[in-house]
Design an enzyme around this catalytic site. Structure first.
Site, PDB file in Angstrom:
ATOM      1  N   LYS A   1       0.838  -1.189   0.000  1.00 50.50           N
ATOM      2  CA  LYS A   1       0.000   0.000   0.000  1.00 50.50           C
ATOM      3  C   LYS A   1       0.880   1.248   0.000  1.00 50.50           C
ATOM      4  CE  LYS A   1      -0.815   2.054   3.758  1.00 50.50           C
ATOM      5  NZ  LYS A   1      -1.405   2.675   4.940  1.00 50.50           N
TER       6      LYS A   1
ATOM      7  N   HIS B   1      -2.795  -4.945   4.907  1.00 47.80           N
ATOM      8  CA  HIS B   1      -2.340  -5.841   5.975  1.00 47.80           C
ATOM      9  C   HIS B   1      -3.439  -6.148   6.995  1.00 47.80           C
ATOM     10  CE1 HIS B   1      -1.594  -2.208   8.407  1.00 47.80           C
ATOM     11  NE2 HIS B   1      -1.570  -3.010   9.453  1.00 47.80           N
TER      12      HIS B   1
ATOM     13  N   LYS C   1      -4.846 -10.006   9.337  1.00 43.04           N
ATOM     14  CA  LYS C   1      -5.087 -10.170  10.774  1.00 43.04           C
ATOM     15  C   LYS C   1      -6.071 -11.317  10.997  1.00 43.04           C
ATOM     16  CE  LYS C   1      -4.412  -5.270  11.827  1.00 43.04           C
ATOM     17  NZ  LYS C   1      -3.141  -5.237  12.545  1.00 43.04           N
TER      18      LYS C   1
ATOM     19  N   GLU D   1      -5.761   4.812  17.596  1.00 48.23           N
ATOM     20  CA  GLU D   1      -4.322   4.609  17.750  1.00 48.23           C
ATOM     21  C   GLU D   1      -3.794   5.572  18.802  1.00 48.23           C
ATOM     22  OE1 GLU D   1      -1.964   3.157  14.252  1.00 48.23           O
ATOM     23  OE2 GLU D   1      -3.156   4.730  13.325  1.00 48.23           O
TER      24      GLU D   1
ATOM     25  N   ASP E   1      -5.190   7.082   4.923  1.00 46.92           N
ATOM     26  CA  ASP E   1      -4.266   6.171   5.601  1.00 46.92           C
ATOM     27  C   ASP E   1      -4.980   4.968   6.229  1.00 46.92           C
ATOM     28  OD1 ASP E   1      -1.540   5.661   6.516  1.00 46.92           O
ATOM     29  OD2 ASP E   1      -2.280   6.106   8.531  1.00 46.92           O
TER      30      ASP E   1
ATOM     31  N   HIS F   1      -8.043   0.028   5.151  1.00 41.33           N
ATOM     32  CA  HIS F   1      -8.286  -0.959   6.210  1.00 41.33           C
ATOM     33  C   HIS F   1      -9.744  -0.983   6.688  1.00 41.33           C
ATOM     34  CE1 HIS F   1      -4.045  -0.883   5.990  1.00 41.33           C
ATOM     35  NE2 HIS F   1      -3.821   0.087   6.858  1.00 41.33           N
TER      36      HIS F   1
ATOM     37  N   LYS G   1      -5.206   9.336  15.282  1.00 45.02           N
ATOM     38  CA  LYS G   1      -3.883   9.190  15.914  1.00 45.02           C
ATOM     39  C   LYS G   1      -3.894   9.965  17.229  1.00 45.02           C
ATOM     40  CE  LYS G   1      -1.301   7.516  12.345  1.00 45.02           C
ATOM     41  NZ  LYS G   1      -0.783   6.160  12.443  1.00 45.02           N
TER      42      LYS G   1
HETATM   43  C1  BG6 Z   1      -0.857   1.584   8.356  1.00 44.69           C
HETATM   44  C2  BG6 Z   1      -0.912   3.074   8.470  1.00 44.69           C
HETATM   45  O1  BG6 Z   1      -1.410   1.155   7.147  1.00 44.69           O
HETATM   46  O2  BG6 Z   1      -1.605   1.010   9.401  1.00 44.69           O
HETATM   47  C3  BG6 Z   1      -0.393   3.541   9.816  1.00 44.69           C
HETATM   48  O3  BG6 Z   1      -0.133   3.669   7.440  1.00 44.69           O
HETATM   49  C4  BG6 Z   1      -1.131   2.830  10.922  1.00 44.69           C
HETATM   50  O4  BG6 Z   1      -0.530   4.948   9.962  1.00 44.69           O
HETATM   51  C5  BG6 Z   1      -1.116   1.335  10.689  1.00 44.69           C
HETATM   52  O5  BG6 Z   1      -0.499   3.149  12.150  1.00 44.69           O
HETATM   53  C6  BG6 Z   1      -1.985   0.625  11.710  1.00 44.69           C
HETATM   54  O6  BG6 Z   1      -1.780  -0.742  11.615  1.00 44.69           O
HETATM   55  P1  BG6 Z   1      -2.061  -1.698  12.852  1.00 44.69           P
HETATM   56  O7  BG6 Z   1      -1.832  -3.065  12.298  1.00 44.69           O
HETATM   57  O8  BG6 Z   1      -1.091  -1.288  13.928  1.00 44.69           O
HETATM   58  O9  BG6 Z   1      -3.462  -1.432  13.253  1.00 44.69           O
END
Ligand code: BG6
Length: 622
Positions: A145, A175, A179, A213, A232, A237, A333
């Site tokens: 990505k 990603h 999970k 986050e 992002d 996601h 964030k």
């Molecule tokens: C990434 C983003 O795709 O996913 C990040 O670019 C983010 O900003 C991250 O922190 C979060 O991934 P996870 O697996 O920690 O939830």
């Protein structure tokens, strides 16, 4: 497997640990080898040494198996070079042919583009031109990505990537799909008969996706400032999770059967006009705290940046199943915690049959998917409190991964590498899916880019901007905050509580956000609630309006008026934006009755703070 970007972060942090996990689980073929390439002028020996130094830091298993690692790293090879360097690709081709013969890989090659997206098109062309596709075996490409930075660039990238390759050779990584808890959404929905009949607008009131986050933009200001949370997190996601949760039942578990349903679902999400964006979406950006910079002061961020580090939205899926059901999403964030949850809230049962009993109102049933860091599924419902009267208490049933499975921790990339090498594209995004996701996000991105924002508008380590709470409150609903024992234990009042007591409190709390200056208790009124401060500051005012005390994180207030059914003896006001939990009088009394040590603690607070002597009887009085 040819890794472009082999000296980068992704390779050492995720790809190599994932290969190591596959090797430990016996899932890597004996015919497997890695060819890394990057600008660094390393030799194969240096590449192996480098990866051997990094693996102990990034491997995820409880015990490190040196013998497995030694066997794996002996299969790593390296060719240095830049992507614009004409000599690189023939050299790679020759090395791949040599390795193919040495390992007996039957011509199968997986190309992993662990590089910036601006190189995807170029690499696709170069790999094609260098004749990699000739000869036997399959050739597949995994691209990282982000796939495009907006609708237009995603469409262009799709055209470039597909100029010389077939869609079924391109594997676009998200990603989140790696999970376990996200993959389990499909298992939960389609391997169980219990919920499918309820999975629609007739039984579900609303759905909430929450991706919080605690981290800020860290060292990624440069990237993030041209991105923002909609690009992002949401467009990729969160929309992937939305698709899994809401899609129709696929005809089979074939990759395209599933991806067809996901694409259909995303194509049914309502696309907003600028006016609708105004009404249905809220943005935020974090400001500084006492010891940490605000977003605009972060490295590589424009000091006037309009980029959102928080977003909340109300979406609708305009199809037969979901028509009219609001779907709320929020992510940001520098929030109070790291936590991803999906909350499915069912329609409430009619409370009318309980008239004449002590029951006053019924809570909604909720199904909560805990995606991370806690992994599990929870069902919330009401149960009768043991005793002669008909009284209810919200309770839950929980399934936790840690209790049900003895699995090792994984990076999430194992399943993607394994699936790609078996030609299973289920966990990868398809071109039309990416496009559909951009079509939902683009109007929000465009409207926000065209209108200035009042930033910063939330404080670090909070629940985010109050406007997000107002967005959902306008529909008569609330964000569901997942409260853990740690949160309660901030407060001395709850610190020594036993598990049953803490559960009772957690199930009874409701969250509320206060703006600076908002009055939460007014002197002279009858108290119906008590409060626990998650974060922020509450001023207790005297009759002249001067602050006589400031309460902060972990403090409780309002408990005496609720306990003794007396009028409030002071006004309390938020000094700064403050997040609090509310406990209603009925719940408070119920919990007190069950927990005598809590009652003792309240008596001590009353004595210390208000000089009020309370007997056990006065505490229990309704
Ligand atoms: C990434 C983003 O795709 O996913 C990040 O670019 C983010 O900003 C991250 O922190 C979060 O991934 P996870 O697996 O920690 O939830």
């Amino acid at each position: 497997m040819v890794i472009f970007g082999a000296s980068g972060d992704l390779t050492k942090r995720l790809l190599v640990p994932a290969l190591y996990n596959l090797a430990c689980d016996g899932l890597l073929s004996d015919n497997f080898a890695v060819l890394g390439t990057a600008m660094e002028p390393w030799t194969t020996e240096q590449f192996r040494e480098r990866m051997s130094t990094e693996i102990p830091k990034y491997q995820t298993r409880k015990e490190f198996d040196q013998a497995v690692w030694d066997r794996l790293v002996a299969r790593f090879h390296y060719v240095p070079g830049g992507f614009t360097d004409a000599a690189l690709f023939p050299a790679l081709r020759a090395e791949v042919q040599r390795l193919d013969a040495a390992y007996g890989a039957c011509g199968n090659v997986l190309f992993y583009f662990a590089v910036a997206p601006r190189f995807f098109g170029l690499l696709c062309d170069r790999v094609h031109e260098s004749g990699f596709k000739d000869g036997p075996g399959w050739k597949r490409i995994i691209v990282e990505k982000p796939f495009g930075t907006d609708l237009e660039s995603a469409l262009k990238l799709n055209r470039e990537v597909l100029a010389n390759w077939q869609e079924n050779q391109i594997y676009r990584v998200d990603h989140y799909l790696g999970k376990e808890t996200v993959q389990n959404l499909l298992a939960f929905r389609f391997a169980n008969g219990m919920f499918e009949p309820l999975w629609n607008k007739h039984h579900i009131d609303n759905i909430q996706f929450n991706v919080a986050e605690a981290v800020d933009v860290e060292a990624r200001g440069g990237y993030y400032d041209s991105s923002g949370v909609v690009r992002d997190m949401m467009q990729n996601h969160m929309f992937q999770m939305l698709a899994y949760l809401c899609m129709e039942v696929p005809g089979s578990f074939e990759p395209d059967a599933i991806r067809n349903e996901k694409a259909k679902l995303l194509q049914s999400v309502r696309r907003y006009t600028p006016d609708e964006v105004e009404r249905n979406a809220v943005r935020g950006q974090y400001g500084p705290s006492a010891d940490k910079p605000g977003y605009r002061q972060e490295k590589d961020v424009n000091p006037q940046s309009n980029t959102e580090t928080y977003a909340a939205a109300r979406l609708y899926v305009d199809n037969w199943r979901w028509e009219g059901v609001p779907i709320y999403l929020r992510s940001g964030k520098a929030l109070w915690k790291r936590g991803t949850e999906i909350v499915v809230e069912f329609k409430r049962a009619p409370a009318v049959i309980f008239r004449g009993t002590p029951v006053n109102g019924l809570d909604a049933n909720r199904l909560v998917f805990h995606i991370q860091p806690y992994q599990g599924i929870e069902i919330q419902f009401q149960a009768k409190i043991p005793g002669p009267q008909m009284q209810l208490q919200p309770v839950h049933m929980k399934f936790g991964y840690g209790e049900a499975f003895k699995a090792n921790r994984y990076t999430g990339y194992e399943v993607m590498l394994y699936a790609c090498s078996h030609g299973d594209a289920t966990l990868f995004s398809r071109g039309d899916l990416v496009e559909a996701a951009w079509r939902i996000a683009q109007p929000i991105i465009d409207h926000w880019a065209a209108t200035p924002a009042e930033f910063p508008n939330y404080v670090r380590s909070t629940w985010g901007p109050k406007a997000a709470a107002d967005l959902i409150a306008a529909d008569g609903r609330q964000w569901h905050e997942v409260v853990t024992e740690d949160v309660l234990k901030q407060s001395p009042l709850f610190r020594d509580g036993d598990a049953v007591f803490l559960e009772q409190v957690i199930m009874a709390l409701t969250p509320r956000q206060l703006a600076a200056g908002e009055v939460v208790i007014t002197k002279g009124e009858l108290g119906r609630e008590m409060y626990l401060i998650e974060q922020g500051e509450i001023e207790v005012l005297d009759d002249e309006g001067a602050a006589i005390k400031v309460l902060t994180d972990g403090d409780v207030f309002g408990e005496i008026g609720v306990l003794m059914s007396t009028k409030r003896n002071a006004t309390c006001r938020a000094k700064s934006p403050t997040d609090i939990y509310v406990l209603s009088k009925a719940d408070f009394h119920r919990i007190l009755r069950d927990n005598s040590s809590f009652a003792d603690a309240i008596r001590t607070v009353a004595k210390e703070r208000y000089r009020v002597e309370m007997t056990a009887d006065s505490l229990m009085a309704e």
